[in-house]
Design an enzyme around this catalytic site. Structure first.
Site, short mmCIF file in Angstrom:
data_model
loop_
_atom_site.label_atom_id
_atom_site.label_comp_id
_atom_site.label_asym_id
_atom_site.label_seq_id
_atom_site.Cartn_x
_atom_site.Cartn_y
_atom_site.Cartn_z
N ASP A 94 0.99 -1.49 0.31
CA ASP A 94 0.23 0.36 0.21
C ASP A 94 1.17 1.48 -0.28
OD1 ASP A 94 0.87 -0.80 2.27
OD2 ASP A 94 -1.42 -0.80 3.54
N GLU A 164 -5.89 3.46 3.54
CA GLU A 164 -6.10 4.03 4.81
C GLU A 164 -7.59 3.87 4.73
OE1 GLU A 164 -4.36 4.15 7.10
OE2 GLU A 164 -2.50 3.27 6.81
#
Length: 436
Positions: A94, A164
């Protein structure tokens, strides 16, 4: 969770295989990886804004010989390297940072600030270790290309944005990640840990991270003067009753053997001391592992809020509005046991069985779990990469103190130890999956 308790759990490492694994010669490659890490750490970008970060990842993969596609699902990157016939192994990282002002005191601390969507100036920090993830990701790609004689198949490197906010995996899958580029046979990822010593990894079969839902509840009432409450229906009172009643969902409606969290994180209502308002807003986070429990939580919230409103004398048109933010919802992460056992054994062979720990599942969430929930039903494994300086970890355990957690402004992983450990672990895990 107290560190003393967690440390006891982590010490339940089961005997595995003897250390060996690939000869990675990391002393030669780590300086460049550390430089890459420091650059990423000092230039974080918020979710949906990871353009420069994506470009950096794409450039590295291109230099290694991958066929690279950028701007997948936003600023996501897909790199494909075909190395003969064999399975397809996907490694995911990520890329987004968090709106946090870094307070680690490190010389390389992020000083980035941006204006957010609300017009406020916010700091930006890799407070969840995505810079560690990306650097390990590139280091692993380097090693797998350097040791391509040790495996055959298709290596699929996926740099995913917007983790997130729970949107990145959905967006990449929606754009045809598994149909346009490659369909993986195995998917693996790592996540840095703020409660495991650097140099070690930890993992668990089956459920390892929770499903996450964000829920807004708008409670209506009939406002008026605070001196004449009998002429009103007070939404603050209804909200107070609702907050307490919601706690009975986990304690009285769901099986005590099924983990469940319902947290009211925000409550806002009213504007003045002597005014009874017309509305109160609640914001909740829901966590669970079992999808049936998640559905039961939401159904119970809708039933309870409506029932309390009715008991307060409100007509149905003024019953609370319950909004589940489906675009932000993510499922639990389920580590396929057979694949995870292979990953565990492979990592133990590389870094030593004493450094591969068993851990408990956590109620934090990760949209990585979505990759295992598609129609293809691909096995996934996520393991924890220790990030805490070993001396600081030992000192905290001895003193019974809590270390800075993920998403803390003071979280500073021991990258010089964590990065080579992550690269060794992921490289060996991938080779094992290619060859099993």
């Amino acid at each position: 969770m107290k560190l003393t308790y967690l440390s006891a759990i982590l010490l339940l490492a089961s005997p595995l295989v003897q250390a060996n694994g690939l000869d990675l010669n990391l002393s030669k490659t780590m300086p460049a990886i550390e430089k890459f890490y420091l650059d990423l750490h000092q230039s974080p970008e918020l979710s949906y804004h990871e353009q420069k970060t994506g470009n950096k990842i794409a450039d590295k993969l291109t230099q290694l010989g991958f066929k690279v596609t950028s701007n997948v699902g936003g600023f996501g990157v897909v790199g494909i390297y075909k190395n003969g016939n064999g399975p397809t192994v996907m490694i995911r990282t990520d890329t987004d940072g968090l709106p946090i002002i870094e307070q680690t005191g490190k010389s390389y601390a992020s000083k980035v600030t941006v204006i957010d969507e609300h017009g406020a100036k916010v700091g930006v920090m890799h407070g969840c270790g995505h810079d560690i993830h990306m650097s390990s990701f590139i280091g692993t790609a380097e090693q797998l290309i350097a040791h391509k004689n040790a495996w055959q198949g298709t290596l699929m490197m996926v740099a995913q944005p917007a983790e997130e906010v729970g949107g990145g995996a959905k967006a990449m899958l929606k754009e045809g990640l598994f149909s346009k580029y490659a369909k993986p046979d195995h998917i693996i990822a790592l996540h840095v840990s703020a409660s495991v010593p650097a140099g070690k990894v930890a993992m668990k079969n089956e459920y390892t991270m929770a499903s996450v839902d964000s829920v807004d509840i708008t409670i209506k009432g009939k406002g008026g003067h605070g001196a004449y409450p009998h002429t009103t229906i007070d939404p603050v009172i209804i909200a107070a009753r609702t907050v307490l009643a919601l706690q009975t969902i986990t304690s009285r409606e769901l099986s005590p053997l099924e983990p469940s969290v319902i947290t009211v994180g925000s409550i806002h209502g009213g504007s003045k001391h002597n005014v009874i308002s017309d509305e109160v807003k609640l914001q909740l986070t829901l966590r669970s592992y079992n999808p049936d429990i998640r559905n039961a939580q939401i159904a119970a919230i809708k039933r309870i809020t409506a029932g309390i409103a009715q008991s307060a004398g409100l007509e149905e048109a003024l019953y609370p509005k319950v909004q589940v933010h489906e675009d932000e919802s993510i499922p639990s992460t389920y580590n396929n046991p057979a694949q995870t056992n292979l990953v565990r054994q492979s990592i133990a062979s590389a870094i030593g069985d004493e450094n591969v720990l068993e851990t408990l599942p956590v109620m934090a969430g990760e949209d990585f779990g979505l990759y295992g929930r598609t129609d293809e039903n691909i096995p996934i494994t996520l393991f924890w990469l220790g990030g805490v300086n070993q001396a600081k970890y030992a000192s905290a355990i001895k003193a019974g103190k809590t270390l800075p957690s993920l998403h803390s402004s003071k979280f500073a992983p021991d990258y010089k130890v964590a990065l080579p450990t992550g690269i060794k672990a992921m490289s060996n895990a991938a080779v094992t999956l290619f060859n099993q």
